[in-house]
Design a protein around this motif. Structure first.
Motif, PDB file in Angstrom:
ATOM      1  N   VAL A 124      16.937 -63.052 -79.880  1.00  8.73           N
ATOM      2  CA  VAL A 124      16.130 -63.474 -78.727  1.00  8.73           C
ATOM      3  C   VAL A 124      17.020 -63.484 -77.492  1.00  8.73           C
ATOM      4  O   VAL A 124      18.068 -64.137 -77.477  1.00  8.73           O
ATOM      5  CB  VAL A 124      15.516 -64.871 -78.951  1.00  8.73           C
ATOM      6  CG1 VAL A 124      14.727 -65.298 -77.712  1.00  8.73           C
ATOM      7  CG2 VAL A 124      14.620 -64.870 -80.180  1.00  8.73           C
ATOM      8  N   ALA A 125      16.607 -62.762 -76.452  1.00  2.00           N
ATOM      9  CA  ALA A 125      17.300 -62.795 -75.158  1.00  2.00           C
ATOM     10  C   ALA A 125      16.730 -63.935 -74.323  1.00  2.00           C
ATOM     11  O   ALA A 125      15.511 -64.134 -74.272  1.00  2.00           O
ATOM     12  CB  ALA A 125      17.124 -61.467 -74.437  1.00  2.00           C
ATOM     13  N   ILE A 126      17.601 -64.668 -73.665  1.00  2.00           N
ATOM     14  CA  ILE A 126      17.195 -65.825 -72.858  1.00  2.00           C
ATOM     15  C   ILE A 126      17.658 -65.613 -71.424  1.00  2.00           C
ATOM     16  O   ILE A 126      18.829 -65.292 -71.181  1.00  2.00           O
ATOM     17  CB  ILE A 126      17.811 -67.131 -73.400  1.00  2.00           C
ATOM     18  CG1 ILE A 126      17.381 -67.374 -74.850  1.00  2.00           C
ATOM     19  CG2 ILE A 126      17.428 -68.320 -72.518  1.00  2.00           C
ATOM     20  CD1 ILE A 126      18.101 -68.554 -75.511  1.00  2.00           C
ATOM     21  N   ALA A 127      16.755 -65.788 -70.479  1.00  2.68           N
ATOM     22  CA  ALA A 127      17.108 -65.800 -69.061  1.00  2.68           C
ATOM     23  C   ALA A 127      16.784 -67.177 -68.497  1.00  2.68           C
ATOM     24  O   ALA A 127      15.760 -67.771 -68.850  1.00  2.68           O
ATOM     25  CB  ALA A 127      16.354 -64.718 -68.287  1.00  2.68           C
ATOM     26  N   VAL A 128      17.648 -67.687 -67.626  1.00  2.00           N
ATOM     27  CA  VAL A 128      17.425 -68.967 -66.948  1.00  2.00           C
ATOM     28  C   VAL A 128      17.621 -68.751 -65.458  1.00  2.00           C
ATOM     29  O   VAL A 128      18.611 -68.136 -65.034  1.00  2.00           O
ATOM     30  CB  VAL A 128      18.396 -70.057 -67.449  1.00  2.00           C
ATOM     31  CG1 VAL A 128      18.174 -71.363 -66.683  1.00  2.00           C
ATOM     32  CG2 VAL A 128      18.242 -70.279 -68.952  1.00  2.00           C
ATOM     33  N   LEU A 129      16.694 -69.271 -64.670  1.00  2.57           N
ATOM     34  CA  LEU A 129      16.800 -69.132 -63.213  1.00  2.57           C
ATOM     35  C   LEU A 129      15.768 -70.022 -62.530  1.00  2.57           C
ATOM     36  O   LEU A 129      14.785 -70.424 -63.153  1.00  2.57           O
ATOM     37  CB  LEU A 129      16.594 -67.674 -62.779  1.00  2.57           C
ATOM     38  CG  LEU A 129      15.197 -67.045 -62.860  1.00  2.57           C
ATOM     39  CD1 LEU A 129      15.173 -65.712 -62.114  1.00  2.57           C
ATOM     40  CD2 LEU A 129      14.743 -66.806 -64.285  1.00  2.57           C
ATOM     41  N   PRO A 130      15.988 -70.342 -61.256  1.00  2.00           N
ATOM     42  CA  PRO A 130      14.933 -70.914 -60.420  1.00  2.00           C
ATOM     43  C   PRO A 130      14.150 -69.776 -59.774  1.00  2.00           C
ATOM     44  O   PRO A 130      14.496 -68.601 -59.938  1.00  2.00           O
ATOM     45  CB  PRO A 130      15.712 -71.712 -59.371  1.00  2.00           C
ATOM     46  CG  PRO A 130      17.005 -70.974 -59.252  1.00  2.00           C
ATOM     47  CD  PRO A 130      17.292 -70.310 -60.576  1.00  2.00           C
ATOM     48  N   ASP A 131      13.088 -70.110 -59.064  1.00  2.00           N
ATOM     49  CA  ASP A 131      12.353 -69.072 -58.330  1.00  2.00           C
ATOM     50  C   ASP A 131      12.813 -68.997 -56.876  1.00  2.00           C
ATOM     51  O   ASP A 131      12.838 -67.926 -56.273  1.00  2.00           O
ATOM     52  CB  ASP A 131      10.848 -69.273 -58.418  1.00  2.00           C
ATOM     53  CG  ASP A 131      10.415 -70.683 -58.025  1.00  2.00           C
ATOM     54  OD1 ASP A 131      11.287 -71.574 -57.883  1.00  2.00           O
ATOM     55  OD2 ASP A 131       9.207 -70.912 -57.868  1.00  2.00           O
ATOM     56  N   HIS A 132      13.178 -70.128 -56.310  1.00  2.04           N
ATOM     57  CA  HIS A 132      13.643 -70.221 -54.922  1.00  2.04           C
ATOM     58  C   HIS A 132      14.345 -71.561 -54.762  1.00  2.04           C
ATOM     59  O   HIS A 132      14.171 -72.454 -55.599  1.00  2.04           O
ATOM     60  CB  HIS A 132      12.461 -70.142 -53.937  1.00  2.04           C
ATOM     61  CG  HIS A 132      11.366 -71.117 -54.281  1.00  2.04           C
ATOM     62  ND1 HIS A 132      11.533 -72.486 -54.208  1.00  2.04           N
ATOM     63  CD2 HIS A 132      10.106 -70.932 -54.733  1.00  2.04           C
ATOM     64  CE1 HIS A 132      10.426 -73.098 -54.594  1.00  2.04           C
ATOM     65  NE2 HIS A 132       9.547 -72.180 -54.929  1.00  2.04           N
ATOM     66  N   PRO A 133      15.138 -71.756 -53.744  1.00  4.35           N
ATOM     67  CA  PRO A 133      15.663 -73.097 -53.475  1.00  4.35           C
ATOM     68  C   PRO A 133      14.574 -74.000 -52.866  1.00  4.35           C
ATOM     69  O   PRO A 133      13.722 -73.528 -52.108  1.00  4.35           O
ATOM     70  CB  PRO A 133      16.783 -72.852 -52.457  1.00  4.35           C
ATOM     71  CG  PRO A 133      17.067 -71.375 -52.515  1.00  4.35           C
ATOM     72  CD  PRO A 133      15.758 -70.730 -52.868  1.00  4.35           C
ATOM     73  N   THR A 134      14.629 -75.279 -53.216  1.00  5.27           N
ATOM     74  CA  THR A 134      13.852 -76.312 -52.516  1.00  5.27           C
ATOM     75  C   THR A 134      14.829 -77.434 -52.176  1.00  5.27           C
ATOM     76  O   THR A 134      14.909 -78.448 -52.877  1.00  5.27           O
ATOM     77  CB  THR A 134      12.693 -76.844 -53.378  1.00  5.27           C
ATOM     78  OG1 THR A 134      11.898 -75.752 -53.847  1.00  5.27           O
ATOM     79  CG2 THR A 134      11.789 -77.776 -52.554  1.00  5.27           C
ATOM     80  N   PRO A 135      15.611 -77.262 -51.115  1.00 12.05           N
ATOM     81  CA  PRO A 135      16.655 -78.241 -50.801  1.00 12.05           C
ATOM     82  C   PRO A 135      16.078 -79.626 -50.515  1.00 12.05           C
ATOM     83  O   PRO A 135      15.104 -79.763 -49.757  1.00 12.05           O
ATOM     84  CB  PRO A 135      17.317 -77.652 -49.550  1.00 12.05           C
ATOM     85  CG  PRO A 135      16.997 -76.187 -49.591  1.00 12.05           C
ATOM     86  CD  PRO A 135      15.628 -76.112 -50.196  1.00 12.05           C
ATOM     87  N   VAL A 136      16.704 -80.654 -51.092  1.00 15.30           N
ATOM     88  CA  VAL A 136      16.219 -82.019 -50.859  1.00 15.30           C
ATOM     89  C   VAL A 136      16.386 -82.404 -49.396  1.00 15.30           C
ATOM     90  O   VAL A 136      15.627 -83.224 -48.874  1.00 15.30           O
ATOM     91  CB  VAL A 136      16.958 -83.029 -51.764  1.00 15.30           C
ATOM     92  CG1 VAL A 136      16.555 -82.860 -53.212  1.00 15.30           C
ATOM     93  CG2 VAL A 136      18.466 -82.914 -51.614  1.00 15.30           C
ATOM     94  N   ALA A 137      17.354 -81.816 -48.705  1.00 15.45           N
ATOM     95  CA  ALA A 137      17.565 -82.140 -47.295  1.00 15.45           C
ATOM     96  C   ALA A 137      16.466 -81.565 -46.414  1.00 15.45           C
ATOM     97  O   ALA A 137      16.183 -82.092 -45.334  1.00 15.45           O
ATOM     98  CB  ALA A 137      18.919 -81.617 -46.826  1.00 15.45           C
ATOM     99  N   LEU A 138      15.835 -80.485 -46.865  1.00 16.11           N
ATOM    100  CA  LEU A 138      14.813 -79.804 -46.070  1.00 16.11           C
ATOM    101  C   LEU A 138      13.405 -80.131 -46.533  1.00 16.11           C
ATOM    102  O   LEU A 138      12.461 -80.124 -45.752  1.00 16.11           O
ATOM    103  CB  LEU A 138      15.039 -78.292 -46.142  1.00 16.11           C
ATOM    104  CG  LEU A 138      14.242 -77.412 -45.188  1.00 16.11           C
ATOM    105  CD1 LEU A 138      14.629 -77.725 -43.738  1.00 16.11           C
ATOM    106  CD2 LEU A 138      14.465 -75.936 -45.497  1.00 16.11           C
ATOM    107  N   ARG A 139      13.253 -80.373 -47.844  1.00 13.57           N
ATOM    108  CA  ARG A 139      11.983 -80.737 -48.472  1.00 13.57           C
ATOM    109  C   ARG A 139      10.958 -79.599 -48.466  1.00 13.57           C
ATOM    110  O   ARG A 139       9.765 -79.852 -48.554  1.00 13.57           O
ATOM    111  CB  ARG A 139      11.393 -82.000 -47.822  1.00 13.57           C
ATOM    112  CG  ARG A 139      12.256 -83.224 -47.990  1.00 13.57           C
ATOM    113  CD  ARG A 139      11.633 -84.467 -47.398  1.00 13.57           C
ATOM    114  NE  ARG A 139      10.349 -84.778 -48.016  1.00 13.57           N
ATOM    115  CZ  ARG A 139       9.639 -85.866 -47.733  1.00 13.57           C
ATOM    116  NH1 ARG A 139      10.102 -86.741 -46.847  1.00 13.57           N
ATOM    117  NH2 ARG A 139       8.476 -86.082 -48.312  1.00 13.57           N
TER     118      ARG A 139
END
Length: 428
Positions: free
Chosen positions: A363-378
């Motif tokens: 099984v190949a596994i990929a891990v990633l977010p889709d985009h940043p959501t910085p807590v400083a910017l919200r």
């Protein structure tokens, strides 16, 4: 070989002074992400093409290899597919948040916490009182229909409506005035579409914007005194006192993943978010519901991990989406976002890896977010995000940890368009 993508929505972030200048991925305790990065190969991915807003609909469909210039139609049609609303040729579907207005400002994009059962009550009320409003129907016709979605995320369909609108996502303007952000017609886009011979709509962009803005203001009058909101206020909770439509479009034309990748004969998507479920349906994936999956920090991590493992026994491809980090980012809650990242590592990535590593079939596994959501910017930003790809026997690179800085030195470099999904599916 089977393939699973584990996506932590909005997980990427900026360096934070209180964390010693580290990003949250650098600071959080994520032994499984780091181990997979060290054993696998890493890189950076541009999920938001130039000219597109960094929304989850753009980022997630880009991760799956879809060219936004060909398929982008906003969130509305994707959420329509998710909840089983079949769009007609003249229908414009638009995401409809129920939000909290306080004075002249948007207090938050989600009413703090709105349960689906509460949202259903309010949406049915709006269908009866607002969609059938005498003034609205006399001016525009009987063209409006509200549909219940999940929590604060719902759907508005306008028959004959124009998609050529300038809308502001409510999570982009927390604690800011709402009136300047009302919908505006995109006259240039409408003109270009007419000149290109694209579809003509019953309502112009100007009429559609006027209709939506009328409903926003009328909804505030109607919802202010609804018994559900009176009870919420009495309990010290934020009232769900306004609709906020945004990201509209028509039914998209998308090839399924099995049509693009013959090795995917059967695939599944696991998420608590209608938007992602809709992308999955158009991509030819079956949708798996998990009890207790909320889209928030209290989601059923273990249930999602177990569902993913079970799906991999019969399916070739699984897209496992977890929304929690994105919501914590929108709330500007640093501590909570750190907790969601560590929970993703400990309660989803770890159990999935430990189980599939015992199997005879790789099984190949990929891990990633889709985009940043910085807590400083919200809100979302469009910077490239880190990714890792692991599979037994895959030659590793020199990267030892999974974060926004380390992955810049990964073997894959900077990918865009369908570069990530093709690299991932090429792992055999």
């Amino acid at each position: 070989m089977k393939h699973i993508i584990i996506l932590g929505d909005g997980m990427a972030d900026w360096p934070v002074e209180s964390l010693g200048g580290k990003t949250l991925l650098q600071y959080a305790y994520t032994p499984y992400m780091d181990m997979l990065a060290e054993k696998g190969r890493t890189g950076m991915l541009k999920t938001v093409p130039d000219g597109f807003h960094p929304g989850s609909e753009v980022a997630n469909s880009s991760i799956l290899g879809y060219d936004q210039s060909e398929v982008y139609e906003g969130r509305g049609p994707l959420e329509a597919a998710s909840i089983g609303v079949e769009l007609g040729p003249d229908d414009m579907a638009i995401r409809c948040n129920i939000i909290c207005i306080e004075g002249d400002n948007i207090k938050n994009h989600s009413c703090g916490r709105l349960e689906t059962e509460e949202g259903d009550v309010l949406i049915k009320f709006l269908q009866e009182r607002l969609a059938k409003d005498a003034e609205l129907c006399a001016k525009y016709g009987d063209v409006v229909h509200f549909y219940t979605g999940v929590q604060y995320r719902h759907l508005l369909v306008i028959n004959g409506g124009s998609k050529y609108l300038k809308c502001t996502p409510p999570h982009d303007i927390p604690l800011k005035p709402w009136r300047p952000a009302l919908v505006k017609p995109d006259l240039d886009a409408e003109k270009q579409a007419i000149e290109a011979g694209e579809r003509k709509t019953k309502l112009s962009a100007t009429q559609t914007a006027e209709l939506i803005n009328y409903m926003i203001e009328k909804s505030q009058q109607l919802l202010a005194t609804h018994p559900l909101n009176l009870n919420r206020v009495a309990e010290g909770r934020d009232p769900a006192n306004s609709i906020w439509p945004w990201a509209g479009g028509y039914r998209p034309h998308m090839k399924t993943l099995p049509e693009t990748f013959p090795q995917i004969k059967k695939g599944a998507v696991i998420t608590a978010v209608d938007l992602i479920r809709g992308i999955g349906r158009y991509a030819g994936l079956r949708c798996i519901d998990v009890d207790g999956a909320t889209g928030l920090y209290d989601t059923n991590y273990e249930g999602k991990a177990a569902a993913a493992v079970e799906a991999l026994k019969t399916d070739d491809f699984v897209y496992l989406h977890v929304e929690a980090s994105d919501e914590a980012g929108h709330d500007g809650d640093l501590k909570l976002k750190l907790m969601t990242i560590e929970n993703l590592d400990k309660r989803i990535i770890g159990p999935v890896y430990e189980e599939v590593s015992k199997w005879d079939e790789k099984v190949a596994i990929a891990v990633l977010p889709d985009h940043p959501t910085p807590v400083a910017l919200r809100t979302h930003t469009n910077q490239p995000i880190p990714f890792l790809i692991y599979a037994p026997g895959l030659e590793s690179d020199s990267v030892k940890t999974f974060d926004e800085t380390a992955c810049q030195n990964g073997a894959y470099g900077l990918l865009e368009k369908d570069g990530f999904i093709r690299a991932f599916m090429d792992v055999m």
